[in-house]
Scaffold this motif. Structure first.
Motif, PDB file in Angstrom:
ATOM      1  N   THR A 173       0.844  -1.191   0.000  1.00 59.60           N
ATOM      2  CA  THR A 173       0.000   0.000   0.000  1.00 59.60           C
ATOM      3  C   THR A 173       0.877   1.238   0.000  1.00 59.60           C
ATOM      4  O   THR A 173       2.094   1.143  -0.100  1.00 59.60           O
TER       5      THR A 173
ATOM      6  N   GLY B  24      -1.181  -5.214   2.883  1.00 61.97           N
ATOM      7  CA  GLY B  24      -2.395  -4.470   2.605  1.00 61.97           C
ATOM      8  C   GLY B  24      -3.290  -5.087   1.549  1.00 61.97           C
ATOM      9  O   GLY B  24      -4.400  -4.615   1.318  1.00 61.97           O
TER      10      GLY B  24
ATOM     11  N   THR C 269      -6.527  -9.623   3.938  1.00 66.36           N
ATOM     12  CA  THR C 269      -6.960  -9.313   5.305  1.00 66.36           C
ATOM     13  C   THR C 269      -6.467 -10.393   6.255  1.00 66.36           C
ATOM     14  O   THR C 269      -6.089 -11.494   5.854  1.00 66.36           O
TER      15      THR C 269
ATOM     16  N   VAL D 274      -9.539  -6.735   8.814  1.00 66.77           N
ATOM     17  CA  VAL D 274      -8.618  -5.621   8.635  1.00 66.77           C
ATOM     18  C   VAL D 274      -7.532  -6.029   7.633  1.00 66.77           C
ATOM     19  O   VAL D 274      -6.996  -7.123   7.705  1.00 66.77           O
TER      20      VAL D 274
ATOM     21  N   GLU E 122      -0.682   0.352   8.896  1.00 73.82           N
ATOM     22  CA  GLU E 122      -1.658   1.367   9.296  1.00 73.82           C
ATOM     23  C   GLU E 122      -2.973   0.737   9.723  1.00 73.82           C
ATOM     24  O   GLU E 122      -3.558   1.111  10.729  1.00 73.82           O
ATOM     25  N   SER E 123      -3.411  -0.243   8.924  1.00 70.42           N
ATOM     26  CA  SER E 123      -4.740  -0.796   9.195  1.00 70.42           C
ATOM     27  C   SER E 123      -4.762  -1.542  10.528  1.00 70.42           C
ATOM     28  O   SER E 123      -5.712  -1.418  11.298  1.00 70.42           O
TER      29      SER E 123
ATOM     30  N   ALA F  60      -4.787   0.930  13.195  1.00 71.34           N
ATOM     31  CA  ALA F  60      -6.092   1.568  13.325  1.00 71.34           C
ATOM     32  C   ALA F  60      -7.073   0.670  14.075  1.00 71.34           C
ATOM     33  O   ALA F  60      -7.983   1.162  14.743  1.00 71.34           O
TER      34      ALA F  60
END
Lengths: 855, 438
Positions: free
Chosen positions: B235, B261, B264, B302, B307-308, B311
Motif C-alpha cells: 500500500t 495491505g 486481510t 482488517v 496502518e490498518s 487503526a
C-alpha cells in the motif's frame, strides 16, 4: 597553613548521603561548549550543553530523588525514581541521564512525575522486608527517607515477598539481598573506581541478585565504600553492625592514621560507652575524594581493645607491674634521666618517636630532647637501617623537589612509578591512578618484584632487587637519546666508559624493555614521576634521587620553583616528622640541628656498645619494626634505662624499665602533614582512656619535672609555635644543571643462599592489626614467594610450610610459587609482628636459606 | 477466489536444505550487491531504500532508509552494522526460515546495508538456540569469503567488510537492539537508555545500525530490481511483502509471505492457514507477535498492513499471527504471556523487574481461584507505569494483557468471583488472603 578546626561536631543526620556528596568529574565533558537554557519548575536555568536535568535542577536547589545515580559513577538510569515530566515529551524522562535541551520546560513535581515516583517507591517496597527496626541503615536510609518524602502509605501488594540466600562476603561487609533495590552502585563502584569487578548482578529479572563469583568473599582494598554508596540497608558495615544506632553517634572530623595520603575521615563515637564505633570517609577532593580504603575504614577497633594498658608500668623483678603505691612514675623517670645526664652527659640519652604521631607531639618531642635534656639523639626513622643522617627524601627537599604526589597524580596523563608497590603502600593514590587510567592516562612502572601493577601498566620493568640506580642510569641514558636534547656536560664524567647493555644486564632488564620505557617517557605529555621509598631510602638513595631529578629535567619537568619529582612516604606523618625536625642533624623547618645527634642506627649501636645509656621510644614497637632486630634487642637489653610509651605492651615494651600508656589517635587532637605536604587537622573524638595520657601531656609533664618553664600547651598552642618554626624554608629549584650521580662499577654477584626481599602489604599483621578483629580476619597469611625454578631446585612440596633461616633466626611459613618472583629471591611482604620476620634481616643480613619444614 | 501468497523472499524456496552460493547466484544473488558497489554511492543506496519504502520488519516498522540516514557521516568513529537474528518472540519464526534456507540473502543484505552506512564490520547476532542455523550461516559466510563476496576488496572493489556471526546465550531481551549491543560487547545484555540511539552511540559507543534479518533480506531484490519495483508492492505506506508466521489453533500453521495491505487478517487465517479446527471458532487473534494487543474475532477483516492493524488498536509488529480458538481460557493465556515476560525481564529497572512478577502473582492467583475483587484495579494501576521502564519489554507485556482484560473482562471477573474468599475468614490460618492481615 590553615587554622585548626576547633570543635566541629557533625550530627549524623545532618551529614550528606553518600549519593549526594560529590562529583568526581563533570559528566559528558565533550559537549561542554555551548549554553542551554531551560525552565525547571518555573525557574529558568542556563547550563552548559550536556548537563543533565538532575544536575541543572541541583543548581536551582531543586532536589530530584534518585537511587542509582551517583556523581562519581557511570549512569544507568535504572531505578526510575528521578523521572520528570518534560513538556511535549510523551514519556517521563529519567533526569539523571537526560541532558537539558534548549528551551525545554521541565516539571519535577507535576502530578504525573509525583505519581510515577509513588509507583516506583511502591514497586521497590513490595519485596523489601521492611525490617527497619533491626536494620543498621535505619535512621540514615534513603528508602526510609524517600518513603516519607515521595512514597504512599499503603501498598496494594498481597503476595509473599521474594527472599534470597545470604552470602558471606568476608569480615567487612554484610550483604542482605532481601533489602537490595538493585541500584547497582556497588557493582559500578567496584568495576569503575576500584578496578576489581567483584560484585555483579547475577541471574535476571525478578531473580536478579547482587553477588560474587561462587559467593566468594570480597578481596579488594576498597570494598567498604560500597557501604556508603548503598542507599538502603543491603550492604552494611559488619564491624559496626548492631553495636549502636546511628543517632547515638557523634561524628568528628579526623585524618586516617594508616598511610601517608592522610585521607579525611569522620570518626563516629559513642561517648557513653567510650567507644570509637565507625569510620567513614570525609569528602575532600584534594586528597581522597569521597573514598577511603578498607584498612582505614575498618582498622580502628584496637582503640577499644581491653588489652590497652590503663596505668604506667614499672619493671620490678624482671616484670612490668603497676607502680607501687605513692610512686610518682614521672618523677622516677626524670630522676633516672637526670642521673644519667649528670654522669655521662646528655649524649647518653636518646629518643625515638613514631612518624605516625601528630605534628604537635613530634615538635614537642624534639624540643624536649634538644632544649630540656640537651641531647640531639633523636630520630623517627625506625623501619630502615641507614648509617647516614641524610637520606634521599631530605636530599630531594634540598633540590626543590615538588613532592606533591597526590596533587600531581590527579592531573597527570602519564604516571611513572619507580620502586613502589603503590596499592600496598598508599591505596588511595592507587585508586586515583586507576581513575586517571580510565580517563586515558598511561601508567609506566619499574619495580623490583612482581608488583601489583604488572598487568595494569602500559610498560612494566622488573629490575633486580637493589638495582634501582643501575636501572635509572640506563634509563636516563636512553631517555636523553630519545629526547635528543644533547648529552648534558655535567654528566659526561658519570657516563665515562658506560656500557648501557652491560648495566642493563646487571640490573636484569632487557634492553628492549628499557628502550620502550624510555620512549614512552620521552613522548609523554603532562607526566608525573613518583619515586617509592624502596628506591630513595636504600644505600644509593641520594644518587637515585639525583638521577631521578635529572630524568625530570630531561623531560622538561622543572621550572624556577621546583623540579617535578615526587617522593613517596609511607607513614601518616612521615613528612611532619621531617618538617618538625625529628632528625639527628636537622631541626624544625630543616634548620641545622642544635645540638646535633645520632640517627636511629647509631643510637642503637651506641646503646648496644654501652655508650648510650637511656632510650625513650614513643609509639613504636622498635623490636618488631627495626630491620636489624638483633641490634634493637641488644640495644634495649644493654641500655641502663629504657622508657617506652605506647598503647599496648609489645616486645619493645617488655624490654622497657618503665612503660607509659598513651592515648590512641582518636583521643588526640592535632595535625598531620601528608605526603603532599598538606597539613590536616584531626579532632579529639573521645577523651583519653582513663590512666592514659596524650604524648603532649606526657612530654609536658616530663619537661616541667625537669624544671623547664613550659606553659600548659594545648595542641592549638603548640600548632601556633610550630607553624612559626617548622615551615621549611624550601629552597627554590636548586637544580641549576643536571646533577652528577654515581653508578656503581662493581658487580654484585650473589654470594650464596637466596636474597630476601621485603616490601609493604596492605593487609599484613602489625600489633594494632592483631588487636583489631576485623582487620586481623582480613589479613593475608604471611607467605614466602618463590620462583618456580627455585621451588624446583630446592625440591619443595607445597603441602608443607618451609623454614626460612638466616644467622639471625628462622621463621616457618607457607610458600607460594610465583612466576613474577625473580629466581634467587624470596619475597616476604608485610609486617607480621607475631612472627618476627625481621629476625632474618638482623645484622644487615639479606641472605637466607630455605629448607622444607620437618627436614 | 481464495487469497494467495506473494512470494519475494520465499521465492522458489527449497525446503530440502540451505541454498548454496552457486544456486543463489544463479537466481540473481549478489547482483544487487554488485550493483551497489560498482554503480551506487552509499548515499544513493540509502536513497534507493528510502524510495522503496522498506520498513523495519523486526516489530517497530521504522523506515529503514531513514534509520540509516541517522548515522552521523562526520563521526571519526568506526560504524557498525548489526543484523538482529535473535528471533525469540513467542509466535515469531520468520527469520529462521530465511537464515535456514536462504542464508546468502541475509548475508548479501548485510553487505548492502554495511556499504550504505560505510561500516566495515557486520555482526550477525543470532540467538543461541539456533545452533544449527548458526552453523548454516557460518558456512555461508565462509563461502562468501572464499568467493570474495566478503572480507577485503569485495568483488574486486575498494570496499571491504568483515562479517562475524555471533551467538547469543539465550535471552529474549538480547533481541532488544540496545540489549543486543550490550551483549555483543561481551557484557550482560541489559538494554540502554535512549537517547542516545544506536545510530549515534551503539556498539562500542560508535554509530551502529541494527536491522532485522527479514529487513536485510529484502535489500538484495530491492537493489537488483530497483526501488520502484518494490514500492509498487503493498500500500501507500506499507510497501513490499511481509513474512507472516501463523501459529496457534489453525489447521496449517507456517510461515507465509503476503503483499502488505492486499490481504486481510481473516483471509490469511482462513485461506493460507486453512482456518481453525473443525467445530471450533476463532475467539481472538494476536496479529503481530505476542506483545501486540489482541484482536477479537469481529476485528479480523482488517487489511494486513501497518496502518490498518494500528487503526484496529493493535500493531503489525513482527507480523506473527497467533490464533486462539474458543477453547482458550483468557486468564490462563494472560498468565502464560506474563510468565514469559517475567522470565525474560533483564531485571535492571524497577517497573519491569517488580511489575512483571507482581503481574504473574496476581494472574496466577486469579487463575488458581485465589482472586481478589481489587485485583483488576491493582493491575490497572500497575500498568500506569508502562512507559517508565528503560526498554519496551514492560510495555510488551502491559499491552497484550491490558487488551485481554479490556476485550474479555467477563472472563477475568468470573475467575475472580470464583476465587473471591469469604472475608469473614480473612486473616485466619489457611485463608487464601491471610497474607493481607500479616
Amino acid at each position: 597553613m590553615k587554622d585548626p578546626h576547633r570543635g566541629t561536631v557533625i550530627h549524623p543526620r545532618a551529614r550528606p548521603f553518600a549519593g549526594d556528596a560529590y562529583a568526581e568529574e563533570p559528566k559528558r565533558p565533550e559537549s561542554f561548549r555551548k549554553p542551554v537554557t531551560a525552565t525547571i519548575d518555573g525557574q529558568s536555568v542556563t547550563v552548559e550543553a550536556g548537563t543533565t536535568i538532575l544536575q541543572a535542577a541541583q543548581i536551582l536547589g531543586i532536589y530530584i530523588p534518585h537511587y542509582c545515580y551517583h556523581p562519581a559513577l557511570s549512569i544507568v538510569a535504572s531505578c526510575r525514581l528521578c523521572l520528570v515530566e518534560v513538556e511535549k515529551s510523551p514519556k517521563l524522562v529519567p533526569s539523571c541521564s537526560t541532558p537539558v535541551g534548549e528551551g525545554q520546560v521541565i516539571f519535577t513535581r507535576s502530578d504525573k512525575a509525583k505519581r510515577a515516583r509513588e509507583q516506583q517507591m511502591q514497586l521497590l517496597l513490595i519485596n523489601h522486608p521492611l525490617d527497619c527496626p533491626v536494620c543498621d541503615q535505619g535512621g540514615h536510609c534513603q528508602l526510609q527517607r524517600y518513603s516519607m518524602d515521595y512514597g504512599t502509605d499503603d501498598s496494594r501488594y498481597r503476595f509473599p515477598k521474594r527472599t534470597f540466600p545470604k552470602p558471606n562476603l568476608g569480615p567487612f561487609i554484610d550483604l542482605e539481598r532481601n533489602r537490595c533495590i538493585l541500584c547497582t552502585r556497588c557493582v559500578r563502584f567496584l568495576e569503575e573506581i576500584a578496578g576489581n569487578a567483584e560484585l555483579a548482578v547475577m541471574k535476571r529479572g525478578n531473580d536478579s541478585l547482587i553477588g560474587t563469583f561462587l559467593e566468594r568473599p570480597l578481596h579488594g582494598e576498597f570494598s567498604g565504600n560500597t557501604i556508603d554508596l548503598c542507599p538502603v540497608g543491603s550492604l552494611t558495615d559488619k564491624v559496626f553492625r548492631f553495636r549502636a544506632r546511628i543517632w547515638e553517634l557523634e561524628a568528628k572530623p579526623s585524618v586516617c592514621p594508616h598511610c601517608a595520603v592522610g585521607c579525611n575521615i569522620l570518626l563516629d563515637s559513642r561517648r557513653r560507652t567510650h567507644e570509637l564505633l565507625r569510620i567513614t570517609p570525609r569528602t575532600n577532593p584534594d586528597v581522597n575524594g569521597p573514598w577511603i580504603c578498607d584498612k582505614g575504614r575498618f582498622g580502628f577497633d584496637f582503640v577499644n581493645s581491653r588489652l590497652r594498658v590503663r596505668s604506667p608500668l614499672v619493671k620490678r623483678d624482671g616484670e612490668l607491674k603497676p607502680p607501687a603505691d605513692g610512686m610518682d612514675v614521672i618523677e622516677y623517670i626524670v630522676a633516672q634521666w637526670k642521673a644519667i645526664r649528670d654522669r655521662h652527659g646528655p649524649g647518653a640519652l636518646a629518643g625515638l618517636i613514631s612518624p605516625r604521631k601528630t605534628n604537635e607531639s613530634l615538635y614537642l618531642f624534639q624540643r624536649f630532647f634538644r632544649k630540656v635534656i640537651g641531647s640531639g639523639n633523636i630520630d623517627h626513622r625506625m623501619d630502615r637501617v641507614g648509617l647516614e643522617d641524610e637520606d634521599g627524601y631530605l636530599y630531594s627537599i634540598r633540590i626543590g623537589a615538588r613532592n606533591d604526589p597526590v596533587g600531581e597524580v590527579r592531573k597527570a596523563e602519564t604516571i611513572f612509578i619507580l620502586g613502589s608497590d603503590l596499592p600496598n603502600e598508599l591505596p588511595i593514590l592507587n585508586l586515583q591512578i586507576r581513575q586517571r587510567l580510565r580517563h586515558g592516562a598511561t601508567l609506566l612502572v619499574a619495580h623490583h618484584q612482581g608488583g601489583s601493577y604488572r598487568d595494569l601498566a602500559a610498560r612494566y620493568c622488573a629490575y633486580h632487587p637493589g638495582a634501582e640506580m643501575d636501572f635509572l642510569a640506563v634509563l636516563f641514558f636512553l631517555l636523553v637519546q630519545e629526547k635528543n636534547v644533547g648529552f648534558p656536560g655535567s654528566l659526561i664524567e658519570t657516563y665515562r666508559d658506560f656500557n648501557s647493555a652491560a648495566v642493563a644486564n646487571r640490573c636484569g632488564v632487557a634492553m628492549e624493555a628499557l628502550q620502550n620505557l624510555a620512549r614512552a617517557l620521552a613522548n609523554a605529555s603532562n607526566a608525573t614521576l613518583l619515586l617509592g621509598e624502596e628506591a630513595w631510602a636504600g644505600a644509593d638513595g641520594i644518587q637515585t634521587v639525583r638521577a631521578f631529578a635529572d630524568m625530570a629535567r630531561a623531560m622538561g619537568l622543572f621550572n624556577e620553583n621546583d623540579v617535578g619529582i615526587n617522593l613517596l612516604l609511607r607513614h601518616s606523618n612521615s613528612r611532619g616528622a621531617i618538617e618538625m625536625g625529628v632528625l639527628p642533624h636537622l631541626g624544625p623547618g630543616l634548620s641545622p640541628a642544635d645540638p646535633k645527634g645520632k640517627n636511629t642506627h647509631r643510637i642503637l649501636q651506641a646503646a648496644a656498645h654501652g655508650e648510650l645509656k637511656s632510650l625513650f621510644i614513643l609509639g613504636e614497637d622498635l623490636i618488631a619494626r627495626y630491620p636489624d632486630r638483633a641490634l634493637a634487642e641488644d640495644a634495649l637489653k644493654r641500655a641502663d634505662f629504657v622508657v617506652v610509651a605506647d598503647t599496648f605492651v609489645h616486645d619493645t615494651a617488655r624490654a622497657a624499665h618503665v612503660f607509659l600508656p598513651i592515648a590512641t589517635f582518636d583521643e588526640i587532637q592535632g595535625s598531620y602533614t601528608n605526603v603532599s605536604g598538606k597539613i590536616q587537622q584531626a579532632e579529639r573524638v573521645l577523651v583519653p582512656l582513663s590512666g592514659t595520657a596524650t604524648p603532649l601531656q606526657l612530654l609536658q609533664a616530663l619537661a616541667r619535672r625537669f624544671g623547664a618553664e613550659w606553659d600548659t600547651l594545648t595542641p592549638p598552642a603548640v600548632f601556633d609555635i610550630l607553624r612559626r618554626e617548622s615551615h621549611p624554608a624550601l629552597p627554590p629549584n636548586k637544580m641549576a644543571d643536571y646533577l652528577p650521580f654515581q653508578i656503581r662499577t662493581e658487580n654484585t654477584e650473589p654470594v650464596e643462599g637466596l636474597c630476601l626481599q621485603r616490601g609493604p602489604l596492605l593487609f599484613d599483621r602489625t600489633g594494632d592489626v592483631i588487636r583489631t578483629p576485623a582487620l586481623s580476619a582480613r589479613s593475608q597469611p604471611c607467605t614466602a614467594r618463590l620462583s618456580p625454578e627455585d621451588v624446583g631446585t630446592l625440591g619443595l612440596s607445597a603441602e608443607n610450610s618451609i623454614v626460612v633461616e638466616s644467622p639471625g633466626g628462622r621463621v616457618t611459613i607457607p610458600f607460594i610459587m610465583d612466576k613474577n618472583t625473580p629466581s634467587g629471591s624470596v619475597v616476604i611482604l608485610g609486617e607480621y609482628d607475631d612472627l618476627g620476620i625481621n629476625r632474618l634481616t638482623s645484622r644487615g643480613n639479606s641472605r637466607v636459606r630455605i629448607i622444607q619444614e620437618g627436614e | 477466489m481464495a487469497a494467495s501468497e506473494t512470494r519475494v523472499l520465499l521465492k522458489d524456496l527449497d525446503l530440502t536444505g540451505p541454498r548454496d552460493l552457486d544456486s543463489y547466484r544463479r537466481m540473481g544473488g549478489y547482483q544487487g550487491l554488485a550493483k551497489c558497489l560498482r554503480q551506487f554511492t552509499p548515499d544513493r543506496v540509502i536513497d534507493e531504500v528510502k524510495q522503496s519504502g522498506l520498513r523495519g520488519r523486526g516489530g517497530a516498522g521504522f523506515p529503514t532508509g531513514v534509520k540509516w540516514g541517522f548515522v552521523p557521516k562526520t563521526s571519526p568513529k568506526p560504524k557498525y552494522l548489526v543484523c538482529n537474528a535473535d528471533e525469540g518472540e513467542p509466535g515469531t519464526c520468520k527469520d529462521r526460515v530465511l537464515m535456514q534456507y536462504n542464508p546468502h540473502s541475509v548475508i548479501e543484505g548485510c553487505l548492502i546495508a554495511a556499504y550504505a552506512i560505510a561500516a566495515h564490520h557486520a555482526f550477525i547476532y543470532i540467538r543461541g538456540e539456533f545452533s544449527e542455523i548458526a552453523e548454516i550461516l557460518e558456512r555461508a559466510v565462509q563461502e562468501a569469503y572464499r568467493a570474495h563476496l566478503a572480507g577485503t576488496n569485495i568483488l574486486g572493489t575498494q570496499y571491504s567488510c568483515e562479517i562475524i556471526v555471533y551467538r547469543g546465550a539465550g535471552a529474549y531481551i538480547c533481541g532488544e537492539e540496545s540489549g543486543l549491543l550490550t551483549s555483543l560487547e561481551g557484557k550482560r545484555g541489559n538494554p540502554r537508555n535512549k537517547p542516545p540511539f544506536p545510530a549515534v552511540e551503539g556498539l562500542y559507543r560508535a554509530p551502529t545500525v541494527v536491522n532485522n534479518v527479514e529487513t536485510l533480506a529484502c535489500l538484495p531484490s530491492i537493489m537488483r530490481n530497483g526501488a520502484a519495483w518494490y514500492a509498487s508492492l503493498g500500500t501507500e505506506k506499507s510497501k513490499g511483502t511481509k513474512l507472516v508466521p501463523v501459529s496457534g489453533h489453525v489447521r496449517k500453521p507456517g510461515v507465509y509471505e503476503i503483499e502488505l495491505g492486499k490481504i486481510t487478517l481473516r483471509e490469511i487465517i482462513a485461506d493460507l492457514a486453512r482456518g481453525v479446527r473443525e467445530g471450533h471458532t476463532i475467539k481472538a487473534v494476536i496479529p503481530g507477535g505476542s506483545s501486540s494487543p489482541i484482536l477479537s474475532a469481529d476485528q479480523l477483516d482488517v487489511p494486513f498492513d501497518y496502518e490498518s492493524v494500528a487503526a484496529a488498536g493493535s500493531m503489525l509488529g513482527s507480523g506473527a499471527i497467533v490464533v486462539l480458538d474458543n477453547t482458550v481460557d483468557m486468564v490462563e493465556f494472560a498468565l502464560r504471556l506474563a510468565k514469559f515476560y517475567a522470565h525474560e525481564s533483564c531485571g535492571q529497572c524497577t517497573p519491569c523487574r517488580e511489575g512483571t512478577r507482581w503481574l504473574v502473582e496476581i494472574l496466577n492467583a486469579i487463575h488458581e481461584g485465589r482472586g481478589h475483587p481489587d485485583d483488576l484495579e491493582t493491575i490497572q494501576k500497575l500498568f500506569e507505569t508502562e512507559l517508565t521502564s528503560i526498554c519496551l519489554l514492560w510495555s510488551a507485556v502491559v499491552m497484550p494483557v491490558r487488551a485481554l482484560i479490556e476485550k474479555f473482562p467477563e472472563e477475568f471477573r468470573t475467575a475472580i468471583a470464583r476465587g473471591t474468599p469469604d472475608f469473614s475468614r480473612m486473616g485466619q490460618p489457611g485463608s487464601p488472603v491471610s497474607v493481607l492481615a500479616e
